[in-house]
Structures are given as C-alpha cells and as structure tokens.
Design a protein around this motif. Structure first.
Motif, PDB file in Angstrom:
ATOM      1  N   CYS A   1       9.997  -7.418   8.442  1.00  0.00           N
ATOM      2  CA  CYS A   1       9.414  -6.404   9.324  1.00  0.00           C
ATOM      3  C   CYS A   1      10.507  -5.918  10.268  1.00  0.00           C
ATOM      4  CB  CYS A   1       8.243  -6.989  10.118  1.00  0.00           C
ATOM      5  SG  CYS A   1       6.921  -7.618   9.059  1.00  0.00           S
TER       6      CYS A   1
ATOM      7  N   VAL B   1       6.999   0.238  10.113  1.00  0.00           N
ATOM      8  CA  VAL B   1       5.702   0.763  10.524  1.00  0.00           C
ATOM      9  C   VAL B   1       5.917   1.907  11.509  1.00  0.00           C
ATOM     10  CG1 VAL B   1       3.495   0.263  11.642  1.00  0.00           C
ATOM     11  CG2 VAL B   1       4.573  -1.469  10.196  1.00  0.00           C
TER      12      VAL B   1
ATOM     13  N   ARG C   1       4.382   2.113   6.490  1.00  0.00           N
ATOM     14  CA  ARG C   1       2.965   2.184   6.824  1.00  0.00           C
ATOM     15  C   ARG C   1       2.820   2.846   8.176  1.00  0.00           C
ATOM     16  NH1 ARG C   1      -0.219  -2.215   3.782  1.00  0.00           N
ATOM     17  NH2 ARG C   1      -1.878  -1.686   5.237  1.00  0.00           N
ATOM     18  N   THR C   2       1.641   3.358   8.447  1.00  0.00           N
ATOM     19  CA  THR C   2       1.375   4.030   9.716  1.00  0.00           C
ATOM     20  C   THR C   2       0.209   3.342  10.411  1.00  0.00           C
ATOM     21  OG1 THR C   2       2.119   6.150   8.831  1.00  0.00           O
ATOM     22  CG2 THR C   2       0.771   6.216  10.816  1.00  0.00           C
ATOM     23  N   GLY C   3       0.380   3.068  11.706  1.00  0.00           N
ATOM     24  CA  GLY C   3      -0.688   2.436  12.465  1.00  0.00           C
ATOM     25  C   GLY C   3      -0.130   1.524  13.533  1.00  0.00           C
TER      26      GLY C   3
ATOM     27  N   ARG D   1      -0.661  -5.085  13.286  1.00  0.00           N
ATOM     28  CA  ARG D   1      -1.786  -5.076  12.348  1.00  0.00           C
ATOM     29  C   ARG D   1      -1.332  -4.644  10.955  1.00  0.00           C
ATOM     30  NH1 ARG D   1      -5.250  -1.281  14.594  1.00  0.00           N
ATOM     31  NH2 ARG D   1      -4.388   0.315  13.219  1.00  0.00           N
ATOM     32  N   GLU D   2      -0.485  -3.628  10.895  1.00  0.00           N
ATOM     33  CA  GLU D   2      -0.022  -3.141   9.598  1.00  0.00           C
ATOM     34  C   GLU D   2       0.897  -4.156   8.921  1.00  0.00           C
ATOM     35  OE1 GLU D   2      -1.159  -0.491   8.038  1.00  0.00           O
ATOM     36  OE2 GLU D   2      -2.484  -0.173   9.755  1.00  0.00           O
TER      37      GLU D   2
ATOM     38  N   ALA E   1      -1.331  -6.784   7.482  1.00  0.00           N
ATOM     39  CA  ALA E   1      -2.043  -6.242   6.327  1.00  0.00           C
ATOM     40  C   ALA E   1      -1.128  -6.135   5.116  1.00  0.00           C
ATOM     41  CB  ALA E   1      -2.620  -4.869   6.672  1.00  0.00           C
ATOM     42  N   GLU E   2       0.115  -5.699   5.323  1.00  0.00           N
ATOM     43  CA  GLU E   2       1.061  -5.597   4.219  1.00  0.00           C
ATOM     44  C   GLU E   2       1.361  -6.980   3.638  1.00  0.00           C
ATOM     45  OE1 GLU E   2       3.616  -3.933   1.431  1.00  0.00           O
ATOM     46  OE2 GLU E   2       2.208  -2.913   2.765  1.00  0.00           O
TER      47      GLU E   2
END
Length: 288
Positions: free
Chosen positions: A155, A190, A232-234, A238-239, A242-243
């Motif tokens: 990340c 993200v 990812r967007t958000g 959290r993203e 989720a990933e």
C-alpha cells in the motif's frame, strides 16, 4: 536491509502465546535465530508483593525475571530443536523493552494477536501502538502462519518521499523470509475520495492522473522487480483492506512515518487502520 534474527514479543508466560509456533516456523524456514522477549510491570500488585516479601537470598527482581524466563523456555518445547532460540524476561514497558531488543539493527520484530482475538482496539491504542510508532526496525503483525511465498500487497502513497524505500525495504524483508527469489506482489494506490461528488468524469480524471503517477513510481523500482499495480478510489484504509480481502493477499506491507504524540495521525491513521482491520498479516516498514 538485511535480517539477522527475529525478535518476538509475547504478552504472557503462564500459558503458551499463540504467536510462538508461527514465529518459530518462520524462523526455522528462514534459517534465522529467534529471540523471545517478555516484558513485565514491577508495579503489578502480584509482582510488587513478590519483590517486597521474597525470602529467597539475593536480588528478588533477578529471581523473578529468571522464573519468568524458565516459564518461557518451557513453552518453547520443540522449537529449540528446530532453530536457534533464546528467551528473556525484563522489567519495563513492553514497547521500550522490545525496542531495546531490536536496537542493534538487522532485526524483524514480530508481534501477534491479543487474547481478545486480534490486534484491534483493545491493544492498538496501547502497547501495540507504541511498538509500531516507536519502532526503528520492521514490525510484522503476524496473523497465523505466514506462507512460504505469500501474495503481497504493498500500500503506497506515491507522494511520500519514503514510498520507494518502503517498497524496497519490504521486498528485502520478504526475500529474507521466503523460500523463493520471486513473490507474487501487487502495488496499490488509493485515490483518497471520501465523498462521491456529482462531478461528471471526476473519477476517470482522478484515476488517469493516479495511473500516471503510479506508473512513474513503478519505473523507479530496481530492475527485475515485477509487480502488478491497481488503483482504487475511496477512503484509503478501507480500500486497502478491501483490496487485501478481494485479492486474497497473505501479507500487506505499509510504511510508518515514525511519529509519536500529536503527530500520530500519520503511523499514520491509515497505516494504523490497515494493521487493525487487515484480514492477514501486516508488515510495517519504518522510515529510513
């Protein structure tokens, strides 16, 4: 970044700590020595009573620590036959004792879930948080046995000056622990958009700009490093979680800013939330 030993922090000595067999398997596979460390609080009523009224000749604090160390050694069982193992018990705050144990460098600090089930709100605001924020060596929050060649999700914040060093440091740690020269890795960026704003084409423009930045970042990785990339967007934490779940990652790698006190918002709060909520083990890489 090289790893010469694993230092594992255990929370108790009266029953086997769940992290020990998994840390032992990791050390055995990597051919690294394992140092098991337990910190105890002298202000604890039981400890205080023992120190005040012990009738054993000599230093009661030393005797108490030796007794805890003997309990630790009894928990190690078959580990001693699989890899080089040392253990010790020391008086002091857990985070300070663990940081001192790794201050020589070239160590990986391993911590595990709490007795409440996971490194979550019960612990992350106290001992684990202090360990993670103050660590100057990588910290592996181990949720079960780590696969010999795990799927790894990095990340990244490409705007951070330490992002490249974080990925390179994470790869170095993983190579030291894994049985293969290459790992299946993915880099996640993200786009931090908390609200779904009704602006036509906004998501597409943000994703396009993010793709350009991520591609430029990946081009700076050392030659031969092969990774997938995803955007990812958000909300970032959290993203990321989720990933990790959707891709079935077995290890998530994040960077810490090495800050404490008022600046704690950036282990930062994103990395801290990932450590708390990730469905798998998390490797936290401190700044250089």
């Amino acid at each position: 970044m090289s790893i010469r030993k694993l230092v594992v922090g255990v929370g108790g000595v009266h029953e086997p700590d769940a992290v020990l067999p998994d840390a032992g398997a990791l050390a055995t596979r990597a051919g690294l020595p394992l140092e098991v460390v337990h910190a105890f609080d002298v202000s604890d009523p039981f400890v205080d009573t023992y120190l005040r009224f012990s009738t054993i000749p000599g230093d009661p604090l030393l005797h108490y620590a030796e007794g805890l160390q003997a309990r630790l050694e009894g928990q190690l069982g078959g580990l001693a036959g699989e890899c080089e193992v040392h253990c010790r018990a020391e008086a002091g705050q857990a985070s300070a004792v663990l940081h001192e144990a790794t201050c020589g460098g070239d160590c990986l600090l391993v911590v595990g879930p709490t007795r409440r089930g996971r490194v979550g709100a019960a612990l992350l605001g106290t001992t684990a948080q202090r360990v993670l924020h103050g660590a100057r060596t990588p910290v592996l929050v181990l949720h079960g046995e780590l696969a010999p060649c795990p799927r790894v999700l990095f990340c990244v914040d490409v705007g951070s000056p330490g992002a490249l060093a974080m990925v390179e440091g994470g790869l170095a740690v993983i190579r030291a622990l894994c049985t293969k020269d290459t790992v299946e890795a993915r880099v996640l960026l993200v786009v931090g958009l908390e609200l779904d704003l009704p602006i036509p084409g906004l998501h597409e423009r943000l994703a396009s700009a993010a793709r350009e930045r991520l591609d430029a970042f990946l081009a700076e990785l050392p030659e031969g490093v092969q990774v997938e990339s995803v955007i990812r967007t958000g909300a970032p934490a959290r993203e990321a979680v989720a990933e990790a779940a959707e891709w079935a990652a077995e290890l998530v790698v994040v960077g810490s800013h090495g800050r404490t006190g008022a600046a704690r918002a950036l282990l930062g709060s994103v990395a801290e939330a990932i450590v708390r909520d990730a469905p798998c083990s998390v490797l936290v890489i401190p700044p250089e």
